[in-house]
Each structure stands twice: as C-alpha cells, then as structure tokens.
Design a protein around this motif. Sequence first.
Motif, mmCIF file in Angstrom:
data_model
loop_
_atom_site.group_PDB
_atom_site.id
_atom_site.type_symbol
_atom_site.label_atom_id
_atom_site.label_comp_id
_atom_site.label_asym_id
_atom_site.label_seq_id
_atom_site.Cartn_x
_atom_site.Cartn_y
_atom_site.Cartn_z
ATOM 1 N N THR A 134 0.927 -1.023 -0.084
ATOM 2 C CA THR A 134 -0.016 -0.261 0.097
ATOM 3 C C THR A 134 0.281 1.017 0.127
ATOM 4 N N HIS A 135 2.028 1.121 0.338
ATOM 5 C CA HIS A 135 2.967 2.079 1.000
ATOM 6 C C HIS A 135 4.025 2.376 -0.534
ATOM 7 N N TYR A 136 4.064 1.693 -1.579
ATOM 8 C CA TYR A 136 4.615 1.431 -2.295
ATOM 9 C C TYR A 136 5.224 2.603 -3.381
ATOM 10 N N GLU A 137 3.899 2.776 -4.003
ATOM 11 C CA GLU A 137 3.744 2.937 -4.845
ATOM 12 C C GLU A 137 4.803 4.051 -5.059
ATOM 13 N N GLY A 138 4.800 5.501 -4.005
ATOM 14 C CA GLY A 138 5.701 6.460 -4.023
ATOM 15 C C GLY A 138 7.490 6.573 -3.408
ATOM 16 N N LEU A 139 7.773 5.041 -3.659
ATOM 17 C CA LEU A 139 9.241 4.638 -3.082
ATOM 18 C C LEU A 139 10.142 4.911 -4.064
ATOM 19 N N HIS A 140 10.777 5.423 -3.622
ATOM 20 C CA HIS A 140 12.049 5.562 -5.226
ATOM 21 C C HIS A 140 12.603 4.070 -4.532
ATOM 22 N N ASP A 141 11.733 2.783 -4.834
ATOM 23 C CA ASP A 141 13.307 1.449 -4.287
ATOM 24 C C ASP A 141 13.882 0.544 -5.856
ATOM 25 N N GLU A 142 15.274 0.546 -5.223
ATOM 26 C CA GLU A 142 16.174 0.018 -6.029
ATOM 27 C C GLU A 142 16.558 -1.648 -6.310
ATOM 28 N N GLY A 143 15.209 -2.385 -5.301
ATOM 29 C CA GLY A 143 14.828 -3.535 -5.632
ATOM 30 C C GLY A 143 15.176 -4.464 -3.795
#
Length: 543
Positions: A134-143
Amino acid sequence: MAKVHPGADGKDQSGLMGQLGEKSREELLALLEQLVQRQPEIEPLIELLVELPLVPTTQQKKRPGKGRERTLDPSAIRSQVDSAFYHAGEGWDAASRVAADLEQLYDIGKDFAEAGEWANAQVVYATLAEETMTHYEGLHDEGQVSWVLEECAAGLVACLNAQPTLPQHERLGPSAREELLTTLFDLWKFGYNYGGIGENVAEALAEHATAQERKSIEIWIREELRPGQDFSSKWHSRHIIDFLATLKQAEHFSDEDVLEEYRKVGLYKEMAEKFLQLGRQKEALAVAQANLTEPMDVTWFAEQLLKSGELWQDQALAFVEVRLGEVKPALHGKPQDFTSAQTINTYRRWLGEKYLLYGKAKQAVDMELARFQANPDHTTYRSVRSAALATGQPGDLWPGLRPQLIQTLERQGRWGALVSLYLDEKEVSQALAALAEMERTPGAPSYGYRSGEPSSHYQAQVAEAAEKSYPDEAIRLYKPVVQRLIDGRGRENYQQATGYLTRIKRLYQKQGQEAEWERYIITLRNSNKSLRALKEELDKRGL
C-alpha cells in the motif's frame, strides 16, 4: 572473565546473556531505558517485541496445535510497517532505511515458521506484505524493498507447502488459508506491475490450492482481465491467461482452452504463436491475416512462419507483401504522414532482406530501389548496392544503377550522403567535390551542419582520406576543425584539436613546408594565449 550460569534448559549460558542473568528486573529495565535513550530508533522494534508472543522454546515446540494457533495481533505488525515508511523520510536512501526495518519484521515471521507456528508466521508475512504494497508506489525503490516482498512471498509459499505434511489439527484454518492465498495473489499482481517477485506463485497455488480455492482464484484472475488492443492491455491480459493456464493444470486445461482464452480477450498474436507451437500453421496464418496489422507483429509472425520450413516461405513473404499493399494508399496526398512512411519502410526493408536471402534477386533490387526513392541517403544507397551486386545479378546492373542514384542525391542536394558514400567507395576526389558543394551551397539540407558550413565530422573524415593524394586539401580541411574545437573550450576538445594539429604538422613536413607550419602554429598560439589548458596540451604534444 564472565561467570557461567545454568540456563533454563539446564545448559550453561555465558557471555552477555550470563551477565544479564545476574541482573534484577529493575536493573534490566534501567539498562533498557538507557539503550533506548542512546539508540532511539530501536524503540518501535522494542514496542513490537513487547506486544508479540515469544517464539517457543525447544520443549514448547512439541505443544499440540501450535501450527494453526494464532496468537499474534496483525495490527502490531501493521503499525510497525507504517512507522518504517513514516520515519524513512524521502530521497534515494529512503528505500534502504525502510528495507532495514522491514527485514527485522520479516525475521520475526521466519522465527515463527522455523518453530512450526505457521499461523503466526502467516500473519507476519501477509500483514508485512500487504501493508508494504500500500505504501510502495511513492517509494524510489532499487530492489531493497521488493526483495523483502519476495521473501514474504517465499515465506507464504512455504506456509502453503507445509500444510499437507502436517496433521489435520496443525493445519491452517479456512480464514487463515484465504488470507494467505489472497496475499499471494496480490504479490503476484505486484510482481508484474513493479517486478521483483521471482517466486512462482502460480505454480504454488496450482499445486496446493483445493479445487474450491482454485475456483475462487480463477474469479480473482478473470476480474483482472482488461479489454482493449493497446500494448499495455495485451501485455497485462497475456500474463493473466498464463496464470490461469498454470492454475488450471490440475483440471486438465487443454491447448484448446488456452486458445479460447486468447480469443476471448483478443490476444491474436499469442493465439497465432500457440497455433505455430502446435504445428498448425494454416490456422496460425488465418489468425494473422485476419488480425495482425502492427508492423512489428506482422514481421514477427512472418519470421516465425519462415521457421516452419520451406513450404511456408512463399506464404510468409506474401503475408508481408499484402500488408505493404494495404498501407501504401495511406501515403497518397499525405507526404507528411511519417507513421505510414515508417511502416512502409519497415515492410520494404524486411522484404528486401528476405528476397535477397531466398534468391529473389530482381524483387530484392526493386524493393531496395523503392526504399531509396522514398528516402535517398547513403544507407538506402548501400542497400541498393548490396542487392545489385548479389550473386546471380547481371554484371551490368550496378554500373547502370549507380549513376541514377548519384544523380538523385545531387539533385536533392544530399551532399552529406554523397560524401559518406564516396568515402565508403574510396573515391576521394568525388568526396572532396561533394564537400565543396556542401561548403558553398546555401540552404542545403543540414544533416548535422549549418547551411554553408559542413560539420567537423565530414571535414575530418574527408581530410583523413585525402592526406595521401591531396595533402594541401587535407591541411585546409583540418584547420577549421581545429578552430571549432578550440572555440568549444574544454580539455577534451583541446586534446582532440592537438591530435589534428599533429596530423597537420606531419603533412607540412612531408611537403618540406616547415616554415608554413611554424607560421601557422605561432599564430594559433598567440591568438589563444589566455587558454592555459590549451597551452598545456600543445606542450605535451611538442607543438
């Protein structure tokens, strides 16, 4: 040296745990308070551990019913996930900070799983995964965070895989299984939307879900199907159908069933591909002829059909020829229709290559000539040349065609193309003449240079080719290249400029014109005295 004390299981405990065992309750609380004051970031984790039931000891692991007993409140996990995202802040490092906190939560689930407390493990994995997504979309995730989700998926699959091996009274109850399956499906959706879920969720569900559960999952799958023929909808629907086919393996989902699912959602490329895999080329061709119109799909299918053997060669070529014939009228009266022009070029290029490959020499030349006439440049010129010089072509074909192509390029002022092809054919004098036309033709098509001013790229190429037979011309051409590089400033430009200056110096010396070189380099140095980096580069080269 630390004292040794017997532990609760009768074994000796030493080191830090032994020292802590000597402390009173009040002393331990004081120590904990000091630790939180010094490391405030661990306070949320301590709060969570206070709320969690303890992972059982060795003796407690034998307790009956522990596998399905659910003693953990998911809100405790949920609040810690929310806190991890809230305190991570923003920026590129936020994902690493979030992942570090989430891994600690995942480890709690892993401890429960290793203890055989599958219900509590499932609560940790499922709550952690759902709340993170639910929180993931706004995160700059690199894995970093998606890796934790992948581990949660693996943990849930392990929970599911373990169920058949357990006694009935140890297995997860219906509501826990439904939650587990729902989270796995959500993780699978996350995987094709964002990537990063390598666990084969579809296979796990197909193997371990009950018949009734597979029916529920099929409903979820079909709700995800998207009507539409745009790339995104097709890509999405294909993944859905692949999932469905895997899920229904246990129900003997046949090739015909897969074909029907593709047909229902308009996945005609996939349908044609499936027919080819089944060796049903005639049906594949019928689907393609009726439905495939995008150039990439058309040429892709034709390539696949060619792999079916020589018997299908003519049909594959004819399929693309028909599509080419259909799009040609779109250009009539619409010279600026670049999409149709690009489509036509795609078909012609593909057909030209295949005609040449399959010995259709005349058709290959005709197709490449059509490409050249639509877009006269050095690339299409070379394509015509390759086709005209192919084995089996008349010996006088290329000598007869070449002047016509050159004339077309000259008439349209394509001097850059002419320079390139003359250099390619080692015709240095013609390259010099074409470059001269480029220099004196105002308003000529630019091709990387301003009107009346050829680019350094062309000048340097022609100068290098002219060094042996036309040294004076080479010197003349190198000089403006050097000046433009110096005017561009910067160490890299100066290094390139000194490379060309070295060539100029050598050419002057070969002709016994050292005095002319000295005048030129002195003038160049004097006019650029303020450029310290240039002086350094000149000195390095001894110029």
